[in-house]
Write an enzyme that holds these catalytic residues in place. Structure first.
Site, PDB file in Angstrom:
ATOM      1  N   SER A 263      -4.142 -11.200  -1.209  1.00 36.26           N
ATOM      2  CA  SER A 263      -3.168 -11.056  -2.581  1.00 36.26           C
ATOM      3  C   SER A 263      -3.087 -12.397  -3.471  1.00 36.26           C
ATOM      4  O   SER A 263      -3.176 -12.203  -4.708  1.00 36.26           O
ATOM      5  CB  SER A 263      -1.750 -10.740  -2.139  1.00 36.26           C
ATOM      6  OG  SER A 263      -1.916  -9.265  -1.716  1.00 36.26           O
TER       7      SER A 263
ATOM      8  N   ARG B 283       8.048 -14.519   5.066  1.00 33.75           N
ATOM      9  CA  ARG B 283       8.091 -14.985   3.511  1.00 33.75           C
ATOM     10  C   ARG B 283       9.090 -14.326   2.938  1.00 33.75           C
ATOM     11  O   ARG B 283       9.294 -14.407   1.751  1.00 33.75           O
ATOM     12  CB  ARG B 283       6.749 -14.802   2.878  1.00 33.75           C
ATOM     13  CG  ARG B 283       6.232 -13.466   2.777  1.00 33.75           C
ATOM     14  CD  ARG B 283       4.994 -13.254   1.961  1.00 33.75           C
ATOM     15  NE  ARG B 283       4.714 -11.891   2.028  1.00 33.75           N
ATOM     16  CZ  ARG B 283       3.424 -11.440   1.654  1.00 33.75           C
ATOM     17  NH1 ARG B 283       2.603 -12.136   1.421  1.00 33.75           N
ATOM     18  NH2 ARG B 283       3.420 -10.271   1.641  1.00 33.75           N
TER      19      ARG B 283
END
Length: 542
Positions: A74, A203
Site C-alpha cells: 500500500s 498502527r
C-alpha cells in the site's frame, strides 16, 4: 474525524468530480479456485467491467520501483500513484547499500556508533525479521550485524518481530536460523527477545498491543524464558499461535537502559511509529510507561517529521505530484479512508508531505475495534461511503480519492469466507458511490494498489496472508460532464504496458490539466486518430 482546510474555495456551481476509488488488495487472477475476488458476488463491478473501458496494470516489482517479482504494497502503491512516475523504493535503496557494503560509510550510523561506544551502552537492533520486503528485509538486519562487528560494538542485542503476514504463517524459524548463523559468523550479537508483529507493529492506536512490546523491551522484571528462540516459536505453534501473534518472550537478560541505543531497521514508517513514539517521546499519552529509559534512537527511514531520532536514509524530496498539480490550479480535493489506510491516501499519496495541501480536505473514518478484521469483514466501509457521498454531493471537489481497505485487511487473515464478504461489501459501496457521482455528471476511475484477496491459498496449500504480484484492474466510467473532447463514446484504455505510475497522468487527462514533465507515467486513455487539419490547437502530452 475530519480534517478541514480554510483554503478550500467554494463555488456556487457544483463541480462534476473525478473520483479515484482504490480497492486496496483487489488483484486480478483468472483462476477461480482460492480467489475471493472471483468467488464473491460482485454484480456492480462485474457489470462495469463488461460495459465500460477497462484494462489491467502492473502494481509490483520494477513497475513500482521494487526488485523484480517483489510483491507490491500500500505504501509503495499510493506513492507511485501520487507521483505519476516510478520511484526507486526504500527497499531497493537500502538493499543496494547493504549489497555494496556501504552501511559502514553511512554518516548517521557512524555517528550513532561513535556516541554509543563513547557512552558504553548496548546496541539494541529491532525490527521485523523476514524477507517479506514490505516493511523490512532480513538482508538489512544481516548487514547491520556486520556493520556492528566492523565498528567494534561488542554488546549487541537483537529484538526480533516475527512476521507471518507478509510471509507464510509459520516461517519464523527459517529466519531465526539465518540470524543465528550470522551471529555465529561475526561473533556479534544475541537474540534477546521475540514478539509477533501484531503486538510490536500496530498502527491503529491499539496502545494495549504496543504496551506489551514496550514492556518486553524495557521492564527489568519481565519474565526470562528458559527456551531458545526456536523452542519458543515451536511452543507457540503447538498452542495454535502463528508467527504474527507470537506472545512477547524475553530470551536474555538484556533490556533497554539509560545510555543504550536503538536501531530500528524497518524501512516502512506506518507500523513502526507507535513503538518509536513510546520509546522516545517525552510527551506521550498512549499508555502509562513505568520503565522509561533515556536512549538514543536511529531509524532506517523517516517515520514521521519531528520525531527526536536520527535517520539513516533520509527522504528524497518529490515534486510535481498529483495533489500538488490539483492544488496549484486552484482546485479542491478530498481524501478519505478508514484508519488502516488513512496515511496512504494522505501522506503517501502526497509523496511524504505531512500537512494537507491548499484546497485539500482529509477525512478519517475509524476502523472497527476488533482483534482481526475477519471478525468484521465489512469494516467501516458503509460509514466511509456515506461520508464520501456527502463530499461528492457538496459539489466543491474536483478530485475525490477514496480507499476501501477491506480486500487487503481481511485478505491478510487468510480466511476465505471473510474475504468474500469483504469484497461483496466493497462492491455494494462502489454502486452507491457511482450513483452519487452520476448525479453530478462526474467520472469514476476504479483501481487497486496491489493484489491480495484474489489469492487466499498459497502454493504450499496453506492460507496465503501476504500480498501478490498479480496485476490490478482499472475501470473508467466517464461522466456526462467530464466527457473528453473528440472521443465521443469511443474512449479506450491502453491494453498493455500500464502501471500504477500511469494513474496520475490519466486523472489529469480526465480533469483536462497539464501533466508535469516530472511525471514520466502516461495516460491510460488511448489517443484518438483525428484527421490532420491546419492550425489545430496543440494538446497537452499526457
Amino acid at each position: 474525524m475530519s480534517g478541514s482546510n480554510p483554503a478550500v474555495s467554494i463555488n456556487k456551481r457544483k463541480v462534476a468530480p473525478v473520483v479515484l476509488a482504490i480497492l486496496d488488495g483487489w488483484g486480478y487472477r483468472e483462476e477461480i479456485e482460492h480467489n475471493a475476488v472471483r468467488q464473491a458476488s460482485t454484480p456492480v463491478i462485474d457489470a462495469l467491467w463488461h460495459a465500460y473501458p477497462h484494462t489491467l496494470i502492473e502494481a509490483s516489482g520494477a513497475d513500482v520501483g521494487l526488485p523484480d517479482e517483489q510483491m507490491g504494497n500500500s505504501e509503495v502503491g499510493h506513492l507511485t500513484i501520487g507521483a505519476g512516475r516510478i520511484i526507486q523504493q526504500e527497499l531497493v535503496r537500502i538493499s543496494n547499500t547493504v549489497k555494496e557494503n556501504k552501511l559502514i560509510t553511512n554518516p548517521a550510523l557512524n555517528q550513532f556508533s561513535q556516541s554509543l561506544k563513547k557512552g558504553g551502552g548496548t546496541l539494541h537492533i529491532m525490527g521485523l525479521c523476514s524477507d517479506g520486503g514490505v516493511h523490512s528485509h532480513i538482508n538489512h538486519l544481516c548487514g547491520l550485524i556486520e556493520w556492528a562487528a566492523s565498528k567494534g560494538l561488542k554488546s549487541v542485542s537483537l529484538h526480533l518481530f516475527t512476521d507471518g503476514r507478509d510471509t507464510s504463517a509459520k516461517s519464523a524459524n527459517k529466519y531465526i536460523n539465518t540470524i543465528e548463523a550470522k551471529i555465529k559468523s561475526t561473533g556479534v550479537g544475541e537474540i534477546s527477545s521475540l514478539c509477533g508483529r501484531y503486538w510490536a507493529m500496530d498502527r491503529d492506536n491499539r496502545w494495549e498491543r504496543t504496551s506489551k512490546a514496550y514492556e518486553l523491551l524495557t521492564d527489568p522484571r519481565f519474565a526470562l524464558s528458559k527456551l531458545s528462540a526456536a523452542e519458543s516459536i515451536n511452543k507457540s505453534y503447538q498452542e495454535g499461535i502463528t508467527d504474527e501473534f507470537i506472545e512477547p518472550v524475553r530470551l536474555s537478560s538484556s533490556f533497554l537502559k539509560d545510555g543504550d541505543g536503538v536501531v530500528f531497521f524497518n524501512f516502512r514508517p506506518d507500523r513502526a511509529r507507535q513503538l518509536v513514539k513510546a520509546l522516545k517521546l517525552k510527551d506521550f499519552d498512549g499508555f502509562e510507561r513505568k520503565n522509561r529509559a533515556d536512549i538514543d534512537v536511529l531509524t532506517f527511514t523517516q517515520y514521521e517529521s519531528g520525531l527526536p531520532v536520527s535517520v539513516a536514509f533520509p527522504p528524497e524530496p518529490l515534486n510535481d505530484l498529483l495533489g500538488q498539480v490539483i492544488s496549484d490550479h486552484g482546485l479542491n480535493q478530498y481524501r478519505t479512508a478508514e484508519t488502516e489506510k488513512y496515511p496512504h491516501v494522505t501522506y503517501f499519496l502526497n509523496g511524504g508531505i505531512e500537512k494537507p495541501l491548499k484546497g485539500e480536505v482529509r477525512h478519517l473514518v475509524p476502523s472497527p475495534r476488533v482483534a482481526t478484521y475477519d471478525l468484521q469483514p465489512e469494516m467501516s466501509a458503509d460509514e466511509l461511503t456515506d461520508s464520501c457521498i456527502k463530499a461528492i454531493d457538496s459539489g466543491i471537489y474536483s478530485l475525490v480519492v477514496i480507499n476501501f481497505a477491506n480486500p487487503d485487511m481481511v485478505g491478510h487473515s487468510g480466511i476465505m469466507t471473510a474475504a468474500i464478504k469483504a469484497n461483496e461489501k466493497v462492491d455494494s459501496c462502489v454502486g452507491k458511490l457511482l450513483n452519487s457521482i452520476g448525479k453530478l455528471g462526474g467520472s469514476l476511475l476504479i483501481t487497486a494498489d496491489h493484489g491480495n484477496s484474489e489469492m487466499m491459498i498459497g502454493p504450499d496449500g496453506q492460507p496465503w496472508t501476504a500480498h501478490t504480484t498479480n496485476p490490478v484492474p482499472v475501470i473508467l466510467i466517464e461522466g456526462e460532464k467530464r466527457k473528453l473532447s473528440g472521443y465521443g463514446n469511443d474512449i479506450k484504455l491502453r491494453q498493455s504496458g500500464g502501471g500504477l505510475a500511469d494513474l496520475a497522468p490519466t486523472l489529469l487527462h480526465l480533469l483536462n490539466l497539464p501533466k508535469p514533465k516530472a511525471m514520466t507515467g502516461k495516460t491510460l486513455i488511448e489517443p484518438i486518430n483525428l484527421p490532420k487539419k491546419p492550425n489545430l490547437i496543440p494538446q497537452p502530452a499526457y
